[in-house]
Design a protein around this motif. Structure first.
Motif, PDB file in Angstrom:
ATOM      1  N   SER A 111      57.279  79.741  54.859  1.00  0.00           N
ATOM      2  CA  SER A 111      57.565  80.310  53.377  1.00  0.00           C
ATOM      3  C   SER A 111      56.769  81.177  53.997  1.00  0.00           C
ATOM      4  N   LEU A 145      50.235  75.738  43.095  1.00  0.00           N
ATOM      5  CA  LEU A 145      51.148  75.410  43.947  1.00  0.00           C
ATOM      6  C   LEU A 145      51.177  73.773  43.886  1.00  0.00           C
ATOM      7  N   LEU A 202      60.401  79.555  46.717  1.00  0.00           N
ATOM      8  CA  LEU A 202      59.831  80.267  46.853  1.00  0.00           C
ATOM      9  C   LEU A 202      60.009  81.255  46.323  1.00  0.00           C
ATOM     10  N   THR A 206      63.350  76.310  52.030  1.00  0.00           N
ATOM     11  CA  THR A 206      61.687  76.453  51.531  1.00  0.00           C
ATOM     12  C   THR A 206      61.810  78.012  50.756  1.00  0.00           C
ATOM     13  N   ILE A 212      53.646  71.128  46.351  1.00  0.00           N
ATOM     14  CA  ILE A 212      54.855  71.248  46.825  1.00  0.00           C
ATOM     15  C   ILE A 212      55.108  70.248  47.685  1.00  0.00           C
ATOM     16  N   VAL A 253      62.722  70.129  49.973  1.00  0.00           N
ATOM     17  CA  VAL A 253      61.313  70.989  49.631  1.00  0.00           C
ATOM     18  C   VAL A 253      61.807  70.778  47.779  1.00  0.00           C
ATOM     19  N   GLU A 254      60.982  70.499  47.139  1.00  0.00           N
ATOM     20  CA  GLU A 254      60.577  71.016  45.834  1.00  0.00           C
ATOM     21  C   GLU A 254      59.384  71.629  45.038  1.00  0.00           C
ATOM     22  N   ILE A 255      58.879  73.222  44.829  1.00  0.00           N
ATOM     23  CA  ILE A 255      58.398  73.334  44.542  1.00  0.00           C
ATOM     24  C   ILE A 255      57.365  73.686  42.936  1.00  0.00           C
ATOM     25  N   VAL A 291      50.555  68.790  48.551  1.00  0.00           N
ATOM     26  CA  VAL A 291      51.496  68.833  49.215  1.00  0.00           C
ATOM     27  C   VAL A 291      51.786  67.234  49.225  1.00  0.00           C
ATOM     28  N   VAL A 334      46.524  74.752  46.740  1.00  0.00           N
ATOM     29  CA  VAL A 334      47.335  73.695  46.945  1.00  0.00           C
ATOM     30  C   VAL A 334      48.217  72.210  47.054  1.00  0.00           C
TER      31      VAL A 334
END
Length: 130
Positions: free
Chosen positions: A94, A77, A57, A53, A79, A119-121, A107, A105
């Motif tokens: 984060s 964002l 970021l 994470t 996520i 995780v991919e952001i 998720v 955001v």
């Protein structure tokens, strides 16, 4: 930098200290950042949710800086978390890198496209006019 996005938090909705219900982006160029994993500059996928994470970021921040903007200008964002991961664990991971910058955001939980990725952001940011 000027022309920062403005959070939209209607009184009828919960006001989170961590995210905004909506963001108004100033007119101008927009940066769309593709999904960033917890992969370092050498292409190594780091181990564990916290490390991945934080690195994802840092990768987002690197793209922001290269484009001439920063975290304060991120309006959204997205996520993606591997199935079974508690979103609160990812949020806690984060805090050190992203800080207290509020943005909209989303998720989602899914099966990772990269083996071992937790995780991919993705991010959308405005680029301030100078």
């Amino acid at each position: 930098m000027s022309n920062a996005p403005t959070p939209v938090d209607p009184p009828a909705l919960f006001r989170s200290p961590a995210f905004a219900q909506g963001m108004i982006a100033p007119a101008g160029p927009t940066l769309y950042i593709g999904g960033q994993n917890g992969v370092d500059a050498e292409g190594t996928l780091l181990k564990g949710l916290r490390a991945q994470t934080e690195q994802a970021l840092r990768n987002v921040i690197a793209v922001l800086e290269e484009a001439g903007t920063d975290r304060e200008h991120v309006v959204k964002l997205t996520i993606y978390l591997a199935g079974g991961i508690d979103p609160m664990d990812a949020f806690a991971a984060s805090a050190e890198v992203w800080g207290t910058v509020r943005t909209a955001v989303s998720v989602l939980t899914l099966t990772p496209s990269k083996p071992g990725a937790l995780v991919e952001i993705e991010a959308i940011a405005s680029i301030p006019q100078r």
